[in-house]
Design a protein around this motif. Structure first.
Motif, PDB file in Angstrom:
ATOM      1  N   ALA A 269       0.824  -1.210   0.000  1.00 58.32           N
ATOM      2  CA  ALA A 269       0.000   0.000   0.000  1.00 58.32           C
ATOM      3  C   ALA A 269       0.857   1.258   0.000  1.00 58.32           C
ATOM      4  O   ALA A 269       0.463   2.294  -0.561  1.00 58.32           O
ATOM      5  N   PHE A 270       2.042   1.171   0.585  1.00 66.42           N
ATOM      6  CA  PHE A 270       2.889   2.358   0.724  1.00 66.42           C
ATOM      7  C   PHE A 270       3.672   2.635  -0.556  1.00 66.42           C
ATOM      8  O   PHE A 270       3.823   3.793  -0.954  1.00 66.42           O
ATOM      9  N   LEU A 271       4.132   1.593  -1.219  1.00 70.53           N
ATOM     10  CA  LEU A 271       4.757   1.786  -2.532  1.00 70.53           C
ATOM     11  C   LEU A 271       3.708   2.259  -3.540  1.00 70.53           C
ATOM     12  O   LEU A 271       3.990   3.138  -4.369  1.00 70.53           O
ATOM     13  N   ASN A 272       2.520   1.681  -3.476  1.00 69.68           N
ATOM     14  CA  ASN A 272       1.446   2.097  -4.377  1.00 69.68           C
ATOM     15  C   ASN A 272       1.125   3.576  -4.197  1.00 69.68           C
ATOM     16  O   ASN A 272       0.981   4.323  -5.170  1.00 69.68           O
TER      17      ASN A 272
ATOM     18  N   VAL B  64      15.518  -4.429  -0.153  1.00 70.74           N
ATOM     19  CA  VAL B  64      15.323  -4.453  -1.606  1.00 70.74           C
ATOM     20  C   VAL B  64      14.720  -5.793  -2.030  1.00 70.74           C
ATOM     21  O   VAL B  64      13.815  -5.843  -2.883  1.00 70.74           O
ATOM     22  N   LEU B  65      15.187  -6.887  -1.441  1.00 71.18           N
ATOM     23  CA  LEU B  65      14.632  -8.200  -1.762  1.00 71.18           C
ATOM     24  C   LEU B  65      13.166  -8.299  -1.351  1.00 71.18           C
ATOM     25  O   LEU B  65      12.334  -8.835  -2.099  1.00 71.18           O
ATOM     26  N   LEU B  66      12.837  -7.801  -0.180  1.00 73.43           N
ATOM     27  CA  LEU B  66      11.448  -7.846   0.284  1.00 73.43           C
ATOM     28  C   LEU B  66      10.534  -7.042  -0.638  1.00 73.43           C
ATOM     29  O   LEU B  66       9.488  -7.534  -1.091  1.00 73.43           O
ATOM     30  N   ASP B  67      10.932  -5.804  -0.917  1.00 72.76           N
ATOM     31  CA  ASP B  67      10.096  -4.955  -1.771  1.00 72.76           C
ATOM     32  C   ASP B  67      10.067  -5.469  -3.204  1.00 72.76           C
ATOM     33  O   ASP B  67       9.046  -5.359  -3.891  1.00 72.76           O
ATOM     34  N   GLY B  68      11.188  -6.030  -3.654  1.00 70.54           N
ATOM     35  CA  GLY B  68      11.214  -6.606  -4.999  1.00 70.54           C
ATOM     36  C   GLY B  68      10.259  -7.772  -5.133  1.00 70.54           C
ATOM     37  O   GLY B  68       9.549  -7.902  -6.134  1.00 70.54           O
ATOM     38  N   ALA B  69      10.216  -8.615  -4.113  1.00 68.98           N
ATOM     39  CA  ALA B  69       9.296  -9.754  -4.136  1.00 68.98           C
ATOM     40  C   ALA B  69       7.849  -9.281  -4.172  1.00 68.98           C
ATOM     41  O   ALA B  69       7.015  -9.834  -4.898  1.00 68.98           O
TER      42      ALA B  69
ATOM     43  N   ALA C  53       6.709  -6.432  -5.364  1.00 71.70           N
ATOM     44  CA  ALA C  53       6.422  -5.848  -6.671  1.00 71.70           C
ATOM     45  C   ALA C  53       6.215  -6.917  -7.735  1.00 71.70           C
ATOM     46  O   ALA C  53       5.278  -6.845  -8.541  1.00 71.70           O
ATOM     47  N   VAL C  54       7.094  -7.924  -7.749  1.00 71.58           N
ATOM     48  CA  VAL C  54       6.982  -8.984  -8.754  1.00 71.58           C
ATOM     49  C   VAL C  54       5.699  -9.784  -8.536  1.00 71.58           C
ATOM     50  O   VAL C  54       5.001 -10.142  -9.492  1.00 71.58           O
ATOM     51  N   ALA C  55       5.361 -10.070  -7.281  1.00 70.94           N
ATOM     52  CA  ALA C  55       4.138 -10.819  -7.000  1.00 70.94           C
ATOM     53  C   ALA C  55       2.901 -10.053  -7.446  1.00 70.94           C
ATOM     54  O   ALA C  55       1.945 -10.636  -7.960  1.00 70.94           O
ATOM     55  N   LEU C  56       2.923  -8.731  -7.266  1.00 69.76           N
ATOM     56  CA  LEU C  56       1.780  -7.913  -7.688  1.00 69.76           C
ATOM     57  C   LEU C  56       1.605  -7.958  -9.200  1.00 69.76           C
ATOM     58  O   LEU C  56       0.502  -8.164  -9.706  1.00 69.76           O
ATOM     59  N   VAL C  57       2.690  -7.782  -9.925  1.00 65.21           N
ATOM     60  CA  VAL C  57       2.614  -7.713 -11.391  1.00 65.21           C
ATOM     61  C   VAL C  57       2.348  -9.082 -12.009  1.00 65.21           C
ATOM     62  O   VAL C  57       1.528  -9.220 -12.923  1.00 65.21           O
ATOM     63  N   SER C  58       3.036 -10.099 -11.501  1.00 72.62           N
ATOM     64  CA  SER C  58       2.946 -11.429 -12.104  1.00 72.62           C
ATOM     65  C   SER C  58       1.793 -12.262 -11.572  1.00 72.62           C
ATOM     66  O   SER C  58       1.325 -13.191 -12.241  1.00 72.62           O
ATOM     67  N   GLY C  59       1.337 -11.940 -10.365  1.00 74.22           N
ATOM     68  CA  GLY C  59       0.315 -12.769  -9.743  1.00 74.22           C
ATOM     69  C   GLY C  59       0.855 -14.071  -9.201  1.00 74.22           C
ATOM     70  O   GLY C  59       0.096 -14.972  -8.835  1.00 74.22           O
ATOM     71  N   GLU C  60       2.191 -14.180  -9.135  1.00 73.54           N
ATOM     72  CA  GLU C  60       2.836 -15.409  -8.674  1.00 73.54           C
ATOM     73  C   GLU C  60       3.318 -15.266  -7.235  1.00 73.54           C
ATOM     74  O   GLU C  60       4.231 -14.486  -6.946  1.00 73.54           O
TER      75      GLU C  60
END
Length: 218
Positions: free
Chosen positions: A113-116, A170-175, A177-184
């Motif tokens: 929610a905070f990155l969004n 960075v790893l936490l936020d990267g995960a 972001a990728v989960a949001l975009v990919s749905g994985e």
């Protein structure tokens, strides 16, 4: 399986202020700040429009307050869930990604929610961006505490704790972001694998190379 807690149902009894906060958080998390108008928030909260102006000077003030409340709730959930992942700092650090994977698999996951929110607000001084920045600072503090604990349990050089904590964030936020975009949801496991490599490299014992023996004259 424990998912990140969500705001309470704004249609349930409660103070007008709390119901406005619940409605604002739910709507902006699902649809974004700019796509959510005051009328929609008031309507979902079941309050009168007058209540909105009684408690908040603007829509941005309401959203900042809603995010502050979410920060407290989300951090409490994340810390408690992480602590249950193991007795060692290494297990807790790697367990953070298992916690995220559970969250990614929930029906109401829409990213961070905070990155969004930060992505929709241009000014770094905007109260909404300030709340988002504070949230990431708090998350970094949680990670840093675990990395410091790792340093006391292993041969991790104390000078490596600060950069390792930043890399972990960075790893936490990267995960996320990728989960949001990919749905994985397994994006968390990919990040966890990278994290294991980081920890192995950071805690690997260093060997001091001995100089060759001196030759003696006979």
């Amino acid at each position: 399986m424990t998912h990140a807690p969500t705001p309470t149902d704004p249609t349930q009894p409660g103070s007008a202020r709390e119901r406005l906060l619940d409605a604002a958080e739910a709507l902006i998390y699902a649809g974004g700040i700019h796509a959510t108008g005051v009328d929609a928030i008031v309507r979902q909260s079941g309050t009168a429009r007058k209540s909105f102006y009684t408690h908040f000077e603007s829509k941005d003030a309401l959203i900042a307050a809603a995010l502050e409340r979410r920060d407290e709730r989300w951090m409490n959930w994340f810390i408690a869930s992480t602590q249950r992942r193991g007795k060692s700092a290494r297990k807790r650090l790697l367990g953070m990604f298992d916690v995220l994977r559970d969250w990614f698999g929930s029906a109401d996951f829409h990213g961070c929610a905070f990155l969004n929110a930060a992505g929709e607000i241009a000014s770094a001084d905007d109260p909404i961006r300030v709340v988002a920045r504070k949230h990431k600072a708090r998350l970094l503090d949680v990670v840093r505490a675990e990395v410091d604990a790792l340093a006391t349990e292993t041969q991790l050089d104390a000078r490596r704790t600060a950069p390792l904590a930043r890399q972990w964030l960075v790893l936490l936020d990267g995960a996320i972001a990728v989960a949001l975009v990919s749905g994985e949801a397994d994006a968390a496991l990919d990040a966890q694998a990278v994290g294991k490599t980081l920890l192995d490299a950071a805690t690997k014992p260093t060997t001091t190379q001995r100089p060759p023996p001196r030759r003696t004259r006979t």
